[in-house]
Design a protein around this motif. Structure first.
Motif, PDB file in Angstrom:
ATOM      1  N   CYS A  29      19.376 -56.054  18.549  1.00 11.25           N
ATOM      2  CA  CYS A  29      18.632 -55.834  19.798  1.00 11.25           C
ATOM      3  C   CYS A  29      19.255 -56.661  20.922  1.00 11.25           C
ATOM      4  O   CYS A  29      19.622 -57.832  20.710  1.00 11.25           O
ATOM      5  CB  CYS A  29      17.183 -56.285  19.646  1.00 11.25           C
ATOM      6  SG  CYS A  29      16.258 -55.353  18.429  1.00 11.25           S
ATOM      7  N   ARG A  30      19.339 -56.065  22.100  1.00 17.59           N
ATOM      8  CA  ARG A  30      19.774 -56.846  23.267  1.00 17.59           C
ATOM      9  C   ARG A  30      18.547 -57.622  23.737  1.00 17.59           C
ATOM     10  O   ARG A  30      17.920 -57.299  24.759  1.00 17.59           O
ATOM     11  CB  ARG A  30      20.347 -55.929  24.325  1.00 17.59           C
ATOM     12  CG  ARG A  30      21.698 -55.370  23.864  1.00 17.59           C
ATOM     13  CD  ARG A  30      22.511 -54.828  24.989  1.00 17.59           C
ATOM     14  NE  ARG A  30      23.902 -54.625  24.536  1.00 17.59           N
ATOM     15  CZ  ARG A  30      24.880 -54.342  25.369  1.00 17.59           C
ATOM     16  NH1 ARG A  30      24.620 -54.224  26.656  1.00 17.59           N
ATOM     17  NH2 ARG A  30      26.106 -54.163  24.921  1.00 17.59           N
ATOM     18  N   TYR A  31      18.271 -58.624  22.934  1.00 20.94           N
ATOM     19  CA  TYR A  31      17.058 -59.418  23.128  1.00 20.94           C
ATOM     20  C   TYR A  31      17.389 -60.825  22.636  1.00 20.94           C
ATOM     21  O   TYR A  31      18.066 -60.989  21.614  1.00 20.94           O
ATOM     22  CB  TYR A  31      15.918 -58.853  22.266  1.00 20.94           C
ATOM     23  CG  TYR A  31      14.631 -59.651  22.311  1.00 20.94           C
ATOM     24  CD1 TYR A  31      13.558 -59.231  23.095  1.00 20.94           C
ATOM     25  CD2 TYR A  31      14.482 -60.819  21.568  1.00 20.94           C
ATOM     26  CE1 TYR A  31      12.378 -59.961  23.152  1.00 20.94           C
ATOM     27  CE2 TYR A  31      13.315 -61.560  21.614  1.00 20.94           C
ATOM     28  CZ  TYR A  31      12.260 -61.127  22.400  1.00 20.94           C
ATOM     29  OH  TYR A  31      11.085 -61.852  22.456  1.00 20.94           O
ATOM     30  N   LEU A  32      16.949 -61.833  23.362  1.00 21.67           N
ATOM     31  CA  LEU A  32      17.152 -63.191  22.868  1.00 21.67           C
ATOM     32  C   LEU A  32      15.987 -64.088  23.280  1.00 21.67           C
ATOM     33  O   LEU A  32      15.610 -64.115  24.458  1.00 21.67           O
ATOM     34  CB  LEU A  32      18.471 -63.788  23.375  1.00 21.67           C
ATOM     35  CG  LEU A  32      18.941 -65.058  22.642  1.00 21.67           C
ATOM     36  CD1 LEU A  32      19.187 -64.778  21.161  1.00 21.67           C
ATOM     37  CD2 LEU A  32      20.198 -65.625  23.298  1.00 21.67           C
ATOM     38  N   ASP A  33      15.438 -64.763  22.284  1.00 24.58           N
ATOM     39  CA  ASP A  33      14.403 -65.780  22.549  1.00 24.58           C
ATOM     40  C   ASP A  33      15.138 -67.110  22.637  1.00 24.58           C
ATOM     41  O   ASP A  33      15.755 -67.538  21.661  1.00 24.58           O
ATOM     42  CB  ASP A  33      13.395 -65.772  21.390  1.00 24.58           C
ATOM     43  CG  ASP A  33      12.493 -67.004  21.390  1.00 24.58           C
ATOM     44  OD1 ASP A  33      12.297 -67.589  20.306  1.00 24.58           O
ATOM     45  OD2 ASP A  33      12.042 -67.402  22.479  1.00 24.58           O
ATOM     46  N   ILE A  34      15.112 -67.743  23.820  1.00 27.97           N
ATOM     47  CA  ILE A  34      15.916 -68.965  24.053  1.00 27.97           C
ATOM     48  C   ILE A  34      15.034 -70.000  24.751  1.00 27.97           C
ATOM     49  O   ILE A  34      15.015 -70.080  25.979  1.00 27.97           O
ATOM     50  CB  ILE A  34      17.212 -68.601  24.828  1.00 27.97           C
ATOM     51  CG1 ILE A  34      17.958 -69.823  25.346  1.00 27.97           C
ATOM     52  CG2 ILE A  34      16.955 -67.584  25.921  1.00 27.97           C
ATOM     53  CD1 ILE A  34      19.239 -69.473  26.098  1.00 27.97           C
ATOM     54  N   PRO A  35      14.302 -70.799  23.941  1.00 29.79           N
ATOM     55  CA  PRO A  35      13.424 -71.817  24.543  1.00 29.79           C
ATOM     56  C   PRO A  35      14.251 -72.849  25.317  1.00 29.79           C
ATOM     57  O   PRO A  35      15.050 -73.546  24.720  1.00 29.79           O
ATOM     58  CB  PRO A  35      12.745 -72.450  23.324  1.00 29.79           C
ATOM     59  CG  PRO A  35      12.951 -71.502  22.203  1.00 29.79           C
ATOM     60  CD  PRO A  35      14.247 -70.791  22.491  1.00 29.79           C
ATOM     61  N   ILE A  36      14.095 -72.942  26.631  1.00 32.91           N
ATOM     62  CA  ILE A  36      14.881 -73.888  27.435  1.00 32.91           C
ATOM     63  C   ILE A  36      14.059 -75.137  27.766  1.00 32.91           C
ATOM     64  O   ILE A  36      14.629 -76.175  28.112  1.00 32.91           O
ATOM     65  CB  ILE A  36      15.383 -73.232  28.747  1.00 32.91           C
ATOM     66  CG1 ILE A  36      14.201 -72.809  29.613  1.00 32.91           C
ATOM     67  CG2 ILE A  36      16.354 -72.105  28.464  1.00 32.91           C
ATOM     68  CD1 ILE A  36      14.571 -72.423  31.030  1.00 32.91           C
ATOM     69  N   GLN A  37      12.779 -75.066  27.658  1.00 29.96           N
ATOM     70  CA  GLN A  37      11.845 -76.189  27.874  1.00 29.96           C
ATOM     71  C   GLN A  37      11.743 -76.654  29.325  1.00 29.96           C
ATOM     72  O   GLN A  37      10.655 -76.941  29.805  1.00 29.96           O
ATOM     73  CB  GLN A  37      12.186 -77.387  26.971  1.00 29.96           C
ATOM     74  CG  GLN A  37      12.444 -77.041  25.516  1.00 29.96           C
ATOM     75  CD  GLN A  37      11.296 -76.403  24.781  1.00 29.96           C
ATOM     76  OE1 GLN A  37      10.215 -76.203  25.341  1.00 29.96           O
ATOM     77  NE2 GLN A  37      11.504 -76.021  23.530  1.00 29.96           N
TER      78      GLN A  37
END
Ligand code: SF4
Length: 472
Positions: free
Chosen positions: A288-296
Motif C-alpha cells: 500500500c502507498r501508505y505509511l504510519d510514521i509517528p514523528i512526535q
C-alpha cells in the motif's frame, strides 16, 4: 473441556500476543468463549503505556473479577471464573505491586512469558518480592484501592522479555481473517525519553525473513487480503540479524507470494526510512502507498529533549521526500503535545507544521508523565489544561487538512477491501484507526458484495473523517 475468555487491550502488538495465547490454549484443548460469564478462566492482556491505558486495564481487571465464581471483596459472583489471569505490559511494569493492589487476580504473566500460558495455568511459579514495594505503589497510583500487604502474593512469571513467536506457534486470529496483523519484530532500542516501552518489551529482536514469509503465506491461505506489518519500529527490521535482512527485502519477499493482497506498513521511525525502502514501496504492487510514521514533534528543542534521533529538519525532509516520490501516498502520524519545556513558541511551530497539511491521518496525545522514564524528571512540566487545549487545537487544524485531502479523492476510482454490507477500506485507510468508506448501493448490489473481498469504487463524497463511494 475448560472454557477460557480473553480481553485484549492496548496496541496491535499486544493483540498478536493475545492471539498466540488463544492459539496455544485451543491447541491444549481449552474452549475459547466470548461471554466472560461462561469462562472458567479469564485472561486480561493489559496495556501499561500511559496513565489512561493503565486505568483502562485496572478497570477491566476489576470488571472481569466480577465474574469470579467466589464472591470478590465487593461481593459480586456473576460468573463461573475460577482463575483470573493478568498478562501484558501492566504486570511487566509493576510486578508484585500489582498483586498487592489486585487480590482478585490469581496469576500474573509478563510480556515475555505469555507463550507459557498453558504450562503456567497448571504449574504457576512463586512470586518474587518487589525491591521497593511502598514506593512502587506510590509510583503506580493506587487506583483508589488500599494495598493488601498482608495477603499472600498471587503467582507470577515476569522476567526480562526475550520471546517472539514464530510461524509454527499456534495463533488464533481475533480480527476479521481478511485483515490481520503480522508482527515482524518486538522490543525497541531507541530509548525516547518519554517512553516506557523498551522497559516493558525488551531489546529489539527481529524474526527471520523465512519465518515471516511462512507465516504470511499461512495467513493468506487462511483468507487474509491485508497484512498489516507491525513492530515498535518496523523500519529497523533486521538490523539485529546482521545478515543483510531489512524491511525493503522483507516486503519484496512477501510481495512475491501468490494471491491478491495488500501489505501495509505501520510504526515507521523517521530516520530509519531508507531510499531502498522508499523505492520498494514505489515499485511493489501489493505494498500500500501508505505509511504510519509517528514523528512526535518538529521543534528541534523538543525532539532533542525527547531524545529522538531526528531534528525538525530531518522530519520535514523525510515527509517531503515521501510526498515527492509518491504524491498519492497516504501518511499517518502521531504527535505529543505538552512535553516538558514546550512553550507557546514550540507548540506554534508544531501547529503551523500540521496546518501545512502533510498528513492524511493524525493522532495527537497529551504528554503523560510516566515514572521510570527520563522525561518524567524533567522540569517545565506543562499543566493538564494547557496540554488539552494544545491537543484540541492540533486536532481542529488536522480536521481541516483531512477534509481537504479527502475532498481530493472525490471522483477517483480506487480499490476497496469490503469490510461489511455497506462499508470497506481503501489503501489509505488502515484498520480501526483511519475511518472507512461507506458504500452506497441498491439492495440487489448489496447482495453481490462479499465481505473480505476486493472490489473497486468511485469516491462520491466525504462524511467527517470517512468517505462515501459507489462500487463499479
Ligand atoms: S521508538 Fe521511541 S516511542 Fe517508539 S517504542 Fe521505541 S522508545 Fe518508544
Amino acid at each position: 473441556m475448560k472454557t477460557v475468555g480473553l480481553i485484549s487491550l492496548g496496541c496491535p502488538k499486544n493483540l498478536v500476543d493475545s492471539e498466540v495465547m488463544l492459539g496455544l490454549l485451543e491447541k491444549a484443548g481449552y474452549k475459547i468463549v466470548q461471554n466472560p460469564a461462561e469462562a472458567e478462566i479469564l485472561i486480561v492482556n493489559t496495556c501499561g503505556f500511559i496513565e489512561d491505558a493503565k486505568k483502562e486495564s485496572v478497570d477491566t481487571i476489576l470488571e472481569m473479577s466480577g465474574y469470579k465464581a467466589t464472591p470478590t471483596p465487593r461481593g459480586e459472583a456473576k460468573g463461573k471464573c475460577k482463575k483470573l489471569i493478568v498478562t501484558g505490559c501492566l504486570p511487566q511494569r509493576y510486578k508484585s505491586e500489582l498483586a498487592k493492589l489486585l487480590p482478585e487476580v490469581d496469576l500474573f504473566i509478563g510480556t515475555g512469558e505469555y507463550h507459557k500460558i498453558v504450562e503456567l495455568l497448571c504449574h504457576p511459579e512463586q512470586p518474587k518480592e518487589a525491591k521497593d514495594p511502598v514506593n512502587a505503589i506510590k509510583r503506580m497510583g493506587s487506583f483508589g484501592r488500599r494495598p493488601q500487604d498482608d495477603r499472600e502474593l498471587a503467582m507470577q512469571t515476569i522476567n526480562t522479555p526475550q520471546y517472539i513467536h514464530n510461524a509454527t506457534t499456534p495463533r488464533k486470529i481475533a480480527t476479521a481473517k481478511h485483515a490481520v496483523y503480522l508482527k515482524i519484530a518486538e522490543g525497541c532500542f531507541h530509548g525516547c525519553s518519554f517512553c516506557i516501552i523498551p522497559k516493558l518489551r525488551g531489546k529489539f529482536r527481529s524474526r527471520s525473513m523465512d519465518d515471516i514469509a511462512v507465516e504470511a503465506k499461512m495467513l493468506i491461505d487462511n483468507g487474509a487480503k491485508e497484512l498489516n506489518l507491525i513492530a515498535q519500529d518496523t523500519t529497523s527490521y533486521g538490523v539485529d540479524l546482521k545478515d543483510g535482512s531489512n524491511l525493503a527485502k522483507l516486503i519484496e519477499r512477501i510481495n512475491n507470494l501468490k494471491s491478491d493482497f495488500w501489505i501495509r506498513i505501520m510504526y515507521a521511525y523517521p530516520t530509519s526510512i531508507t531510499d531502498e525502502f522508499i523505492s520498494a514501496v514505489q515499485k511493489l504492487p501489493k505494498v500500500c502507498r501508505y505509511l504510519d510514521i509517528p514523528i512526535q514533534h518538529v521543534s528541534d528543542k523538543i525532539l532533542s529533549a525527547m531524545r529522538r534521533k531526528e531534528n525538525g529538519n530531518d522530519v520535514r525532509k523525510i515527509v517531503a521526500k515521501l510526498r515527492t516520490k509518491m504524491p498519492d501516498i497516504t501518511l499517518r502520524t502521531s504527535l505529543i503535545v505538552g512535553f516538558p519545556g514546550e512553550t507557546k513558541k514550540e507548540f506554534m511551530e508544531l501547529l503551523s507544521f500540521v496546518r501545512e497539511g502533510h498528513f492524511n491521518h493524525l493522532g495527537a496525545f497529551t504528554y503523560s508523565q510516566e515514572e521510570g522514564t527520563y522525561a518524567a524528571k524533567l522540569s517545565g512540566q506543562v499543566p493538564k489544561k494547557v496540554k488539552e487545549e494544545r491537543r484540541n487545537a492540533i486536532m481542529e487544524a488536522q480536521a481541516k487538512v483531512a477534509r481537504r485531502r479527502n475532498k481530493g479523492l472525490v471522483g477517483k476510482k480506487l480499490k476497496i477491501l469490503i469490510e461489511g454490507e455497506n462499508a470497506g477500506r481503501i489503501t489509505g485507510q488502515a484498520p480501526e484507526i483511519d475511518g472507512i468508506t461507506f458504500i452506497e448501493q441498491s439492495k440487489s448490489e448489496a447482495q453481490k458484495i462479499k465481505v473480505g473481498e476486493f472490489s473497486s469504487c468511485v469516491i462520491t463524497g466525504i462524511k467527517g473523517y470517512d468517505l462515501k463511494g459507489k462500487l463499479c
